[in-house]
Structure formats: C-alpha cells, structure tokens
Design an enzyme around this catalytic site. Structure first.
Site, PDB file in Angstrom:
ATOM      1  CG  ASP A   1      32.542  49.662 -30.815  1.00  0.00           C
ATOM      2  OD1 ASP A   1      32.515  48.437 -30.572  1.00  0.00           O
ATOM      3  OD2 ASP A   1      33.581  50.353 -30.709  1.00  0.00           O
TER       4      ASP A   1
ATOM      5  CG  HIS B   1      37.468  44.273 -24.011  1.00  0.00           C
ATOM      6  ND1 HIS B   1      38.161  45.397 -23.643  1.00  0.00           N
ATOM      7  CD2 HIS B   1      36.917  44.584 -25.208  1.00  0.00           C
ATOM      8  CE1 HIS B   1      38.017  46.340 -24.563  1.00  0.00           C
ATOM      9  NE2 HIS B   1      37.255  45.857 -25.531  1.00  0.00           N
TER      10      HIS B   1
ATOM     11  CG  HIS C   1      36.824  48.825 -33.445  1.00  0.00           C
ATOM     12  ND1 HIS C   1      37.350  47.690 -32.874  1.00  0.00           N
ATOM     13  CD2 HIS C   1      35.831  49.234 -32.615  1.00  0.00           C
ATOM     14  CE1 HIS C   1      36.712  47.431 -31.739  1.00  0.00           C
ATOM     15  NE2 HIS C   1      35.783  48.341 -31.564  1.00  0.00           N
TER      16      HIS C   1
ATOM     17  CD  GLU D   1      37.755  51.230 -29.820  1.00  0.00           C
ATOM     18  OE1 GLU D   1      37.322  51.997 -28.954  1.00  0.00           O
ATOM     19  OE2 GLU D   1      38.018  50.027 -29.580  1.00  0.00           O
ATOM     20  CD  GLU D   2      38.987  46.885 -28.672  1.00  0.00           C
ATOM     21  OE1 GLU D   2      39.215  47.537 -27.641  1.00  0.00           O
ATOM     22  OE2 GLU D   2      37.892  46.334 -28.902  1.00  0.00           O
TER      23      GLU D   2
ATOM     24  CG  ASP E   1      34.530  45.564 -28.723  1.00  0.00           C
ATOM     25  OD1 ASP E   1      34.555  46.422 -29.615  1.00  0.00           O
ATOM     26  OD2 ASP E   1      35.175  45.676 -27.664  1.00  0.00           O
TER      27      ASP E   1
ATOM     28  CG  ASP F   1      41.297  47.372 -33.566  1.00  0.00           C
ATOM     29  OD1 ASP F   1      40.189  47.904 -33.850  1.00  0.00           O
ATOM     30  OD2 ASP F   1      42.016  47.780 -32.637  1.00  0.00           O
TER      31      ASP F   1
HETATM   32  N1  BES Z   1      33.334  49.008 -27.984  1.00  0.00           N
HETATM   33  C1  BES Z   1      34.170  49.289 -26.872  1.00  0.00           C
HETATM   34  C2  BES Z   1      33.618  50.370 -25.959  1.00  0.00           C
HETATM   35  C3  BES Z   1      32.252  50.138 -25.369  1.00  0.00           C
HETATM   36  C4  BES Z   1      31.727  48.867 -25.177  1.00  0.00           C
HETATM   37  C5  BES Z   1      31.513  51.228 -25.008  1.00  0.00           C
HETATM   38  C6  BES Z   1      30.470  48.693 -24.627  1.00  0.00           C
HETATM   39  C7  BES Z   1      30.266  51.074 -24.451  1.00  0.00           C
HETATM   40  C8  BES Z   1      29.733  49.809 -24.284  1.00  0.00           C
HETATM   41  C9  BES Z   1      35.554  49.705 -27.374  1.00  0.00           C
HETATM   42  O1  BES Z   1      36.022  48.810 -28.364  1.00  0.00           O
HETATM   43  C10 BES Z   1      36.537  49.644 -26.257  1.00  0.00           C
HETATM   44  O2  BES Z   1      36.809  48.563 -25.792  1.00  0.00           O
HETATM   45  N2  BES Z   1      37.086  50.786 -25.824  1.00  0.00           N
HETATM   46  C11 BES Z   1      38.120  50.806 -24.852  1.00  0.00           C
HETATM   47  C12 BES Z   1      38.901  52.091 -24.906  1.00  0.00           C
HETATM   48  C13 BES Z   1      40.058  52.088 -25.836  1.00  0.00           C
HETATM   49  C14 BES Z   1      40.811  53.380 -25.748  1.00  0.00           C
HETATM   50  C15 BES Z   1      40.982  50.913 -25.658  1.00  0.00           C
HETATM   51  C16 BES Z   1      37.552  50.690 -23.466  1.00  0.00           C
HETATM   52  O3  BES Z   1      36.433  51.157 -23.195  1.00  0.00           O
HETATM   53  O4  BES Z   1      38.241  50.118 -22.623  1.00  0.00           O
HETATM   54 MN    MN Z   2      34.597  48.403 -29.770  1.00  0.00          MN
HETATM   55 MN    MN Z   3      36.763  46.999 -27.299  1.00  0.00          MN
END
Ligand code: BES
Ligand code: MN
Ligand code: MN
Length: 462
Positions: free
Chosen positions: A185, A432, A86, A158-159, A125, A88
């Site tokens: 990711d 994040h 992703h 994705e975010e 990320d 974004d």
């Molecule tokens: N890359 C992350 C998820 C992640 C990071 C998984 C490190 C395992 C290890 C992804 O971009 C993310 O932040 N996902 C969100 C969910 C989404 C629906 C907003 C999350 O996990 O909060």
């Molecule tokens: Mn991610």
């Molecule tokens: Mn993320």
C-alpha cells in the site's frame, strides 16, 4: 516458484479483468451515500479469497464497514504471514479533472507505463496492490507452492482512519497471531529501482474554526472596525511557519528523531533527480524546511499543511461581506517518536493562544496515528530483499515514505509483529488525485514477486 512467470502470462488478461470489476464498485468510505457499494465490495473480496484457496473466509462486522478475514493454515508449526490491505478508496473529487469516469476503469498508455495502466479510483491505492496478494495466493495454492500459513485481513476504513479496525485487532489478538505482516500500500522509487518502505510518517489531523461577529456583516459598514475571521485565520496559519519554514508550535520538535550524518548520507544515495521532480509537478522551484533535501523534507521531517480552507462568499461575482466564521483543515505529518495525541494537544494550546482579541477559536481533532520505522536486518526485510533480487535482478533500496498507514504501529503494539511494506506503486500514479492509475507492469510484477517473499521468509525463519 519457477512456474509463476508462465502462470502470469497465461492468466494476465483474467487478472486485469478481475481487477477492473473490483474497481467498478465505488467503495468510498468517507461518503455515506456509498454505504451499500462499500459493503458489496467486502462481499466481492470474500469470494475472491475463497476462489484463491483460503479455507476459511468470513466477513467480520464492525461498527463501521466490515473487515474481510480469510486464512489457510497448512501446518500450525510453520510460520504465518498476515496480509493487510484496504478495499475502501478516497472520494474521487474533483470529478471534472478526470479524463475518464473514476469508476469506469480504462487502460491507457503513458510515458512511464508503455505497457498500459488502469485508470480508476483505487487502481493503485489500494485495490490494485491488495489484489496482487490475492492472485499471488491463487498461484501458490493452485501449484502446491504455498510454503507457510497465510491470513488475510482486508478492511474498508483505511482512508477514514481505521478506527474500527483498531478495536478488531485488540479484540482478536489470537486469531491474528502471525510471524510477519505483509502490506502493499506504498510505492517504489522507479520501475527499475525496486525499494522497500522502511518508514511511514504519523499523522495528526485537526479542524479549526474562527468566529468573529455573531453574523455576516456589510464589509463597508463594519470593515476595518471588527476582526475579520478570514483575515485572522490566514494570519494565524501563516504564523505557524517561520522564515526558514520551521514549524513554530512550542515543543513540536522536542521528540523528533534526528538522523545521523551517516544515515542521511545513506539516504542521499537513493536515485533522485530534482529536475525531473520539478518537471513532473510543473513547478519552477521546490520549497520547504531550511537545511533539508527534498527527500528528507518528505520523509524524515515533520510537516504542517492546510488541506482545505473556507469561509465567506465564494460564489459567482462579488459580495461585500465580512463572514462571521472561517474554517480550515490542517494535517501534521509526524516522524517516529512524536506522539500524535501529544502533538494534537500542543497544536490546540498554541493555536488558541495566538488568537487575537475579537475572535473565538475552536480546534477539533480528527483522527491520527503514530509513525513507523522498521530495521533492515530482520528476517522479513531480508526475505523481501531476496524476493526483489529474484524478480528485478537488483537489490532493493530501503526508503522512508512520507505517507501514513497508522494501523501499522498499532499492529506492532498489539500483535508484536513487524510489517514489511512491499509497495509497487509509483509517485506519478496520482493516488488520492484525479486520474489515479496503476501500471499493468507493476501489477504483474507484484504478483510475481510476492510468492518469493513467502518462500524466502519460510526458509529464513527455519
Ligand atoms: N496507501 C496510503 C498511504 C501511503 C501511500 C503511504 C503511499 C506511503 C506511500 C494510505 O491509503 C493513505 O492514504 N493514508 C492516509 C492516512 C489515513 C489516516 C487517511 C494518508 O497518508 O494520508
Ligand atoms: Mn492505501
Ligand atoms: Mn490512501
């Protein structure tokens, strides 16, 4: 693949410079003020895929941000790898906690990254990790070493829950057909402990609103005589965990998969220092569900956390007031077999049922998604393990992660393919969070390892 190391050393500076350019664009999908820049990022990815050797690249419009699709089909009889990533990024707030502006990337050395790390929102990320795949492709195409077909699908939402990508996947099953999906990711245990992510948690995200009196009230004239929505909301939230930190929502654990003692013992073998963990976070104790270790609490167990809470007066000084409303945003991380829509419903029913007389409660679901687990005996996993063995000299450790990438379970459902999660980030990379960064060593190691995945996957598949 013998040329990959020397290709990286002679192109290292360019690889870093290109990523820095990408990181300068604030592609914040959650904030409509950045719409133009987010769309522009898709254009930049498109150009980079063309330069890296894709034969056919297109920008696929959606009801939200576009999806960049690219492919290079060398022989339809050969296997196909679908790369997902992703472009974004998360909003950079709180801005004042950044040591350098989030969209003005700088390279700094840290204890864990003595070779330097790039500090910028999206560095790890996922722009940095996604771009490793573009550079790995560039190497393979320019050296005649691409052993199979490749498709890229890089999204910009994705975010914010990948809602439009779900529609796109359902409508383009044939176009996206593949033998394995490859994603970077996630993270790895440590620089000298390569790991492959074999599980992701699901997610249910809700917002709650508690309304008391029809207007804000003087806290002296009315205090004690009417329900204060903030008092009530905090009490309701507190009741969602019992004294053992179990979640109290009826039915919440019904479908939770319980790992066998043998599986738990296997998990416990992964290197982990509780002292280092506490030190890195500046906490004197860990906290969580009774009966589980820290690594279990953040991966194989479901959770419920308040992500934000507001209401009443929060400005300077004091204002004596009972607010009419109080709000909170709550996320529940789910484990495989828990259905996110069912959990959202259980939450709603329970939360409404515990509201005392004198307030009204509204629960609004946001996005969500299912968890994911993948076996370690698949060809994809074996190919990834061999790739790490090649470049790290060590067998990677399978690791279930606490994070979520909800689209991965949808890929399995719609495209019938398994995803291999080859993450190169570290937990300390602050995704994040303010001062997100990605180690240059990790970035280059990713570029070096990825081509071996293609090689071994193609060999094992035949
Ligand atoms: N890359 C992350 C998820 C992640 C990071 C998984 C490190 C395992 C290890 C992804 O971009 C993310 O932040 N996902 C969100 C969910 C989404 C629906 C907003 C999350 O996990 O909060
Ligand atoms: Mn991610
Ligand atoms: Mn993320």
């Amino acid at each position: 693949m013998s040329g990959i190391q020397s290709y990286i050393s002679s192109n290292k500076q360019r690889f870093i410079d290109e990523l820095i350019e990408l990181l300068k664009i604030p592609s914040i999908s959650a904030d409509s003020a950045y719409e133009k820049q987010t769309i522009q990022t898709a254009e930049v990815i498109k150009t980079s895929l063309e330069k890296a050797g894709c034969d056919h690249v297109e920008i696929c419009e959606t009801d939200g941000f576009p999806i960049v699709y690219g492919d290079k089909i060398i022989d339809p009889k050969l296997p196909t790898v679908l790369v997902y990533g992703h472009y974004d990024v998360q909003p950079p707030d709180p801005l004042d906690l950044w040591h350098s502006p989030p969209f003005e990337p700088v390279i700094k050395n840290t204890d864990l990254h003595p070779e330097g790390a790039i500090f910028a929102r999206g560095a790890c990320d996922d722009k940095g990790q996604m771009y490793m795949h573009v550079k790995a492709l560039e190497y393979m195409t320019s050296h005649g070493e691409l052993p199979c077909n490749v498709k890229f699908m890089i999204e910009g939402e994705e975010e914010v829950g990948s809602v439009n990508l779900s529609h796109f996947v359902k409508a383009n099953r044939e176009k996206l057909k593949n033998d394995v999906i490859l994603i970077s990711d996630t993270g790895m245990i440590a620089k000298d402990v390569p790991s492959i992510t074999t599980g992701l948690r699901g997610l249910s995200y809700v917002e709650v609103e508690v309304t008391g009196p029809n207007r804000d009230l003087h806290s002296g004239l009315y205090g004690g005589a009417v329900a204060n929505p903030i008092n009530v909301l905090t009490k309701m939230i507190a009741s969602l965990h019992d004294e053992n930190n179990h979640i109290t929502i009826p039915g919440f654990y019904d479908k939770v998969e319980n790992l066998s003692d043998a599986e738990r013992a296997e998990m416990a073998k992964a290197p982990f220092s509780l002292e280092d963990y506490k030190k890195a976070l500046d906490i004197d104790a860990v906290y969580g569900e009774e009966g589980y270790t820290t690594n279990e609490r953040n991966s194989i167990r479901p959770t419920l956390d308040v992500n934000g809470i507001w209401g009443g007066y929060t400005g300077e000084g004091a204002k004596t007031v009972i607010a009419s409303k109080a709000f909170a945003k709550i996320s529940m991380r789910l484990v495989p077999n828990q259905d996110w829509e069912e959990i959202t419903q259980l939450f709603k029913i329970h939360f409404e049922s515990i509201a005392p007389a004198g307030v009204r409660v509204k629960v609004s679901p946001h996005h969500g998604g299912q968890g994911y687990v993948t076996p370690i005996d698949s060809i994809g996993y074996k190919a990834a393990a061999k790739a790490y063995e090649q470049t790290f000299g060590k067998t990677p450790i399978p690791q279930r992660s606490g994070g979520s990438i909800p689209i991965v379970s949808l890929f399995e459902q719609e495209l019938k393919s398994k995803t291999i999660l080859m993450g190169f980030g570290l937990d300390s990379d602050a995704i994040h969070s303010p001062n997100e960064h990605f180690g240059i060593w990790n970035y280059l190691k990713g570029i070096e390892t990825i081509p071996y995945f293609y090689k071994y996957f193609t060999e094992l598949k035949q």
